[in-house]
Every structure is written in structure tokens, then in C-alpha cells.
Design an enzyme around this catalytic site. Sequence first.
Site, PDB file in Angstrom:
ATOM      1  N   HIS A  66     -36.615 -55.701 -77.039  1.00 22.98           N
ATOM      2  CA  HIS A  66     -35.736 -56.764 -77.560  1.00 22.98           C
ATOM      3  C   HIS A  66     -35.264 -56.390 -78.962  1.00 22.98           C
ATOM      4  O   HIS A  66     -36.015 -55.836 -79.757  1.00 22.98           O
ATOM      5  CB  HIS A  66     -36.410 -58.135 -77.518  1.00 22.98           C
ATOM      6  CG  HIS A  66     -37.483 -58.404 -78.517  1.00 22.98           C
ATOM      7  ND1 HIS A  66     -37.225 -58.888 -79.780  1.00 22.98           N
ATOM      8  CD2 HIS A  66     -38.828 -58.296 -78.460  1.00 22.98           C
ATOM      9  CE1 HIS A  66     -38.361 -59.067 -80.430  1.00 22.98           C
ATOM     10  NE2 HIS A  66     -39.352 -58.709 -79.663  1.00 22.98           N
ATOM     11  N   ASP A 168     -41.170 -56.170 -85.599  1.00 19.24           N
ATOM     12  CA  ASP A 168     -40.978 -56.914 -84.338  1.00 19.24           C
ATOM     13  C   ASP A 168     -39.504 -57.292 -84.213  1.00 19.24           C
ATOM     14  O   ASP A 168     -39.077 -58.242 -84.824  1.00 19.24           O
ATOM     15  CB  ASP A 168     -41.872 -58.157 -84.334  1.00 19.24           C
ATOM     16  CG  ASP A 168     -41.724 -58.996 -83.081  1.00 19.24           C
ATOM     17  OD1 ASP A 168     -41.072 -58.551 -82.128  1.00 19.24           O
ATOM     18  OD2 ASP A 168     -42.265 -60.127 -83.075  1.00 19.24           O
ATOM     19  N   GLU A 199     -35.238 -62.694 -77.150  1.00 23.63           N
ATOM     20  CA  GLU A 199     -36.638 -62.665 -76.692  1.00 23.63           C
ATOM     21  C   GLU A 199     -37.460 -63.691 -77.451  1.00 23.63           C
ATOM     22  O   GLU A 199     -38.303 -64.380 -76.885  1.00 23.63           O
ATOM     23  CB  GLU A 199     -37.225 -61.261 -76.906  1.00 23.63           C
ATOM     24  CG  GLU A 199     -38.609 -61.063 -76.271  1.00 23.63           C
ATOM     25  CD  GLU A 199     -39.779 -61.374 -77.208  1.00 23.63           C
ATOM     26  OE1 GLU A 199     -40.922 -61.322 -76.736  1.00 23.63           O
ATOM     27  OE2 GLU A 199     -39.566 -61.685 -78.401  1.00 23.63           O
ATOM     28  N   GLU A 200     -37.192 -63.784 -78.743  1.00 18.09           N
ATOM     29  CA  GLU A 200     -38.038 -64.603 -79.623  1.00 18.09           C
ATOM     30  C   GLU A 200     -37.917 -66.105 -79.353  1.00 18.09           C
ATOM     31  O   GLU A 200     -38.734 -66.884 -79.817  1.00 18.09           O
ATOM     32  CB  GLU A 200     -37.714 -64.317 -81.098  1.00 18.09           C
ATOM     33  CG  GLU A 200     -38.033 -62.893 -81.552  1.00 18.09           C
ATOM     34  CD  GLU A 200     -39.526 -62.588 -81.648  1.00 18.09           C
ATOM     35  OE1 GLU A 200     -40.345 -63.479 -81.342  1.00 18.09           O
ATOM     36  OE2 GLU A 200     -39.859 -61.455 -82.021  1.00 18.09           O
TER      37      GLU A 200
HETATM   38 CO    CO Z   1     -41.916 -61.605 -81.982  1.00 21.16          CO
HETATM   39 ZN    ZN Z   2     -41.391 -58.914 -80.209  1.00 15.24          ZN
END
Ligand code: CO
Ligand code: ZN
Length: 334
Positions: A66, A168, A199-200
Site C-alpha cells: 500500500h 508504513d 489501506e490505512e
Molecule cells: Co499502517
Molecule cells: Zn501499513
Amino acid sequence: MSEAFELFETLGGAFGPSGREEDVREVIAAYAAEYCDDLTTDTLGSLICRKKGTGEHKKKLLVAAHMDSIGVVATFIDEHGFIRFAPVGGLSVGDLLNIPVRFANGTRGVISYEEKTALKDLTIERLFIDVGVTSRADAEACVRVGDFAVFDGARFEQNGVLCGPYLDNRIGCAAVLMAMKMLPETVENDLYFAFTVQEEVGLRGSGPAAFAVAPDAAVAVDVTDTGDLPEQKYPMACALGKGPAIKLMDSSVICSPAVTAALERAAAEAGIAVQHEILRFGGTDTAMLQKTAMGAPAGAVSIPTRYIHSPSELCAVSDVEGAARLLAHFLTQD
Ligand code: CO
Ligand code: ZN
């Protein structure tokens, strides 16, 4: 300076909270174009790169990372120009006190908090962004309700680790790009690399991307927690610098034993040290790769990372390099 850090600087510095991934997609596409045959952007904004296979019995393999990050969105501006906000993705109050943020147009601000509330009682609703103005009108000249902002801290490399906001999952994207670069000119299998959106905020982009590819097997690449800090709440058998982690399970998925075994085999063949990951709290795109359409065998390669979702995430360069090599071997094994 490591290749991992160079990529982290460029990708991490690109603006890309969930739903606003254009800038980071552009940076990734420019890099990936050199190593792939075609690049497409799907309806939600995920970038899908394909490297065509020449094998007679080729399979479709999908690697997904992601590219969105967590962030905040302005919800209300008061008469003194202080901006209230809501979270985009999972935020903890403790990570947000007096830290710099940056809006898409370059406006910078500091997240601070109502002092009258005891620290232990603070919630996101008690925080505000200070962009250095004294009136609503002046604030509105640079920030509107609905504008997104991201962490704005510096990134550095030191003692074999990388640190800064948005490992991330820009470091997962970096590992995928590094793997792409390691691949031979011609490959047996049809290889797809998806850089997914949103994604988050609930694994929203990876499902449509997996549906479009319909892979024979899929691997997600993301960060995971470590269990190597003082006085942690739960033990976790995953540490910084001990190699990339092959995911067995997290709260969104139980990985396919076949994909896990193929990753193990690739690691053994290439002599890459790996660890195993069971993440008790947190989901990943792996879940959507597994259950979209008719489903696909899915697993994940994780980069052990400390202080995830804070502005100062920290990981080991050697784990990023190991993850890239592991992916490259996995994609080219028989
Ligand atoms: Co994350
Ligand atoms: Zn992640």
C-alpha cells in the site's frame, strides 16, 4: 547512504494520505517504468505494474504494497484560526503532541492540545492544529475544511536503521521497487506489482486491484511490530535487524501455508535470514488479496518496524534489503 534510505527519502517525502495518493503514485510510477512492461492506474487510484513472463506454463504472481499513509483531515476552523481535525487511519493521541504536519499545498502547522485536559484524558477531539494565524479568515486563506495533512518530520539513517514518518508503508513500496530492480531481464511468470490505495482506512484499494489481476498467488509487503522494546505489553517473536518476517497471521488474515512455504524455500535458497510474524493487533492488504473474487493463496513479507503510526517509525536497513531479495527470489523460483 543506502538505496533503501534514498527511496525512503523520496517516497516518504511525497504527499499521500489515504485517498490522496497521486503524488506518491507519480514517484513510484516514474521509478517502476524502467523495470516493467506496462503500468495502469485503476479506478480507485492503485498503480498496477506488469512485467510479462515468457514461460510456457506461466503463473500470475502479484506483489502488493500500500502506498497511502495515515494523516489528518481538517474538520472545523475556530474564530482564532485554530483547526480541529479528524484522523485518517489509526492515530494515537500520544503520537500527536506538539508535532509538525504539512498540508498538500505546503502549509505547515503544529498539532497541539487543550492544556486544561489531563494528558491521560486527551482524545483527538481535544487536539488542534496551529498554522500561525490569529483569525479564521487567515487560516482559511491556507487551509479549508476537508484538506488533508501528513506528518512532516525529518528522515535519517544512522547505525544501520532508518527513521522518520511513513516507513508504513513507503518502505514496503521501496522494498518492492528494489526487488523489481533485482529481477532478470526475462522472467518465467507474469509478475504484477500493485501499489494500492486506502489501506490505512480499511484495506479498501487492494480488493479491486486483486480482482483486476486475478493472481495464482499473492504476497503483500508491509511493516509489522517488533517485540524487542523494554517493558512491552505483549511478547512478540519479531525483532529489528533479524531479517524480514514471513507473516503467518494477523487480525485480518491466516496466510496460505503454500505461499508461506514458497517464501521459506526462497529464503533458504537465497540464504536470507527470516523470522516469523504473528501480529495480534492490525490487519493488512493480505486479507483482501486472499478473499477477493474467487480468492487466491496469499501471504506477506513484513519489515519489522518500531513506533508504527508515529512520526518517528524506525526499521533496520538490512531487513529492507532482505525483504527485497526475498521477493525477487520468490518471484523467480520454479
Ligand atoms: Co499502517
Ligand atoms: Zn501499513
